[in-house]
Design an enzyme around this catalytic site. Structure first.
Site, short mmCIF file in Angstrom:
data_model
loop_
_atom_site.label_atom_id
_atom_site.label_comp_id
_atom_site.label_asym_id
_atom_site.label_seq_id
_atom_site.Cartn_x
_atom_site.Cartn_y
_atom_site.Cartn_z
N ARG A 135 -5.60 0.82 -6.47
CA ARG A 135 -4.28 1.33 -6.05
C ARG A 135 -3.80 2.44 -6.98
O ARG A 135 -3.03 3.30 -6.58
CB ARG A 135 -3.24 0.21 -6.08
CG ARG A 135 -3.45 -0.89 -5.06
CD ARG A 135 -2.19 -1.74 -4.94
NE ARG A 135 -2.43 -3.00 -4.27
CZ ARG A 135 -2.44 -3.17 -2.95
NH1 ARG A 135 -2.25 -2.14 -2.16
NH2 ARG A 135 -2.65 -4.36 -2.42
N LYS A 195 -6.18 5.69 11.52
CA LYS A 195 -7.57 5.60 12.01
C LYS A 195 -7.50 5.47 13.53
O LYS A 195 -7.53 4.35 14.05
CB LYS A 195 -8.26 4.36 11.43
CG LYS A 195 -8.41 4.33 9.92
CD LYS A 195 -9.15 3.05 9.51
CE LYS A 195 -9.23 2.88 8.01
NZ LYS A 195 -9.86 1.61 7.60
N GLU A 211 -4.33 1.03 11.06
CA GLU A 211 -5.70 0.82 11.54
C GLU A 211 -5.63 0.31 12.98
O GLU A 211 -5.56 1.09 13.91
CB GLU A 211 -6.44 -0.14 10.61
CG GLU A 211 -7.93 -0.19 10.94
CD GLU A 211 -8.74 -1.02 9.97
OE1 GLU A 211 -8.26 -2.05 9.49
OE2 GLU A 211 -9.90 -0.63 9.72
N GLY A 234 0.77 -1.25 0.00
CA GLY A 234 0.00 0.00 0.00
C GLY A 234 0.80 1.29 0.00
O GLY A 234 0.29 2.33 -0.41
N GLU A 292 4.36 3.72 6.02
CA GLU A 292 3.14 2.92 5.88
C GLU A 292 2.08 3.72 5.13
O GLU A 292 2.11 4.95 5.12
CB GLU A 292 2.59 2.62 7.28
CG GLU A 292 2.84 1.22 7.77
CD GLU A 292 1.93 0.16 7.14
OE1 GLU A 292 1.40 0.37 6.04
OE2 GLU A 292 1.77 -0.89 7.76
N ASP A 293 1.14 3.00 4.54
CA ASP A 293 0.00 3.67 3.92
C ASP A 293 -1.01 4.11 4.97
O ASP A 293 -1.47 5.23 5.01
CB ASP A 293 -0.66 2.75 2.88
CG ASP A 293 -1.00 1.36 3.41
OD1 ASP A 293 -0.63 1.04 4.57
OD2 ASP A 293 -1.62 0.57 2.68
N VAL A 347 -10.96 3.07 2.94
CA VAL A 347 -10.51 3.97 1.87
C VAL A 347 -9.71 3.22 0.81
O VAL A 347 -9.07 2.21 1.10
CB VAL A 347 -9.68 5.14 2.44
CG1 VAL A 347 -10.54 6.07 3.28
CG2 VAL A 347 -8.50 4.65 3.28
N ASP A 392 -5.89 -0.38 -1.65
CA ASP A 392 -6.75 -1.18 -2.51
C ASP A 392 -8.02 -1.67 -1.82
O ASP A 392 -8.09 -1.71 -0.59
CB ASP A 392 -6.00 -2.44 -2.97
CG ASP A 392 -5.89 -3.47 -1.85
OD1 ASP A 392 -5.35 -3.12 -0.77
OD2 ASP A 392 -6.39 -4.60 -2.02
P1 IMP Z 1 -3.54 -2.79 10.91
O1 IMP Z 1 -2.61 -3.93 11.14
O2 IMP Z 1 -4.93 -3.08 11.44
O3 IMP Z 1 -3.03 -1.46 11.42
O4 IMP Z 1 -3.78 -2.70 9.36
C1 IMP Z 1 -2.89 -2.09 8.53
C2 IMP Z 1 -2.99 -2.56 7.10
O5 IMP Z 1 -4.34 -2.88 6.74
C3 IMP Z 1 -2.56 -1.44 6.17
O6 IMP Z 1 -1.20 -1.49 5.91
C4 IMP Z 1 -3.42 -1.69 4.94
O7 IMP Z 1 -2.77 -2.59 4.08
C5 IMP Z 1 -4.67 -2.34 5.47
N1 IMP Z 1 -5.77 -1.35 5.64
C6 IMP Z 1 -6.25 -0.82 6.80
N2 IMP Z 1 -7.26 0.03 6.56
C7 IMP Z 1 -7.43 0.06 5.22
C8 IMP Z 1 -8.32 0.80 4.35
O8 IMP Z 1 -9.19 1.60 4.76
N3 IMP Z 1 -8.18 0.57 3.01
C9 IMP Z 1 -7.25 -0.30 2.49
N4 IMP Z 1 -6.40 -1.00 3.27
C10 IMP Z 1 -6.48 -0.81 4.62
#
Ligand code: IMP
Length: 178
Positions: free
Chosen positions: A169, A134, A106, A47, A102-103, A157, A163
């Site tokens: 993307r 987030k 979450e 991402g 990072e993109d 998003v 994606d």
């Molecule tokens: P985490 O481990 O829950 O913080 O998730 C992080 C990863 O989940 C990111 O690097 C993204 O690849 C994916 N991700 C989280 N939220 C979104 C979103 O809204 N759209 C697309 N990918 C997301």
């Protein structure tokens, strides 16, 4: 204009010029904070590819750039606890200042996993630079989360590298699920 991806509707959220403006400011901040060192910038694929490409164009201090590839979504709308590592970091990071790019953060699980792995290799410091965050979804905010482009709600998003089921993307701007 709204768009549809795999049966879901998305609306424009963050415009391309707004992203560009924010990325310029983030790059300028990194130039100041890392002026004394030669950081290793690690892009977390997939991402972050568009963000990291734009961000490093704003970096004017000497820096190294490398990538790692992790996946935590597997095509759904919410991140899973399971993290799959596809590409490991190839450079020696002992004693180095690391900037993880990072993109989106979450729950924070992906980054916490990565940080734990990197700490074993004894870097001098680790900071996270994420285009999006987030905060309401964080399990535990990673202490290293220092640079954030935009804080958003719990919206799904796509665009600018992000994606939905591997689509979207390539979009220049960020869209959110209606
Ligand atoms: P985490 O481990 O829950 O913080 O998730 C992080 C990863 O989940 C990111 O690097 C993204 O690849 C994916 N991700 C989280 N939220 C979104 C979103 O809204 N759209 C697309 N990918 C997301």
């Amino acid at each position: 204009m709204k768009l549809e991806i795999e049966g879901l509707e998305f609306e424009p959220f963050i415009a391309a010029d707004e992203i560009a403006k924010r990325v310029r400011v983030m790059g300028a901040q990194l130039n100041i904070d890392y002026a004394h060192t030669r950081p290793v910038i690690i892009g977390v694929l997939n991402g972050s590819f568009m963000f990291i490409a734009d961000l490093i164009k704003q970096i004017t201090i000497p820096c190294e750039v490398t990538f790692t590839k992790l996946a935590s979504y597997y095509g759904g709308l919410s991140s899973t606890q399971k993290i799959r590592e596809d590409i490991d970091i190839s450079v020696n990071i002992e004693g180095r200042d690391i900037i993880l790019v990072e993109d989106i953060v979450e729950t924070g699980n992906t980054l916490n996993y990565l940080i734990e792995k990197l700490q074993v290799r004894k870097p001098a410091s680790i900071a996270i630079c994420s285009l999006l965050s987030k905060p309401a979804a964080h399990d535990e905010r990673p202490a290293e989360l220092k640079y954030i482009g935009f804080e958003i709600g719990n919206d799904y998003v796509v665009g600018y590298g992000l994606d939905y089921q591997e689509l979207g993307r390539n979009l220049k701007e960020i869209y959110r699920k209606v």
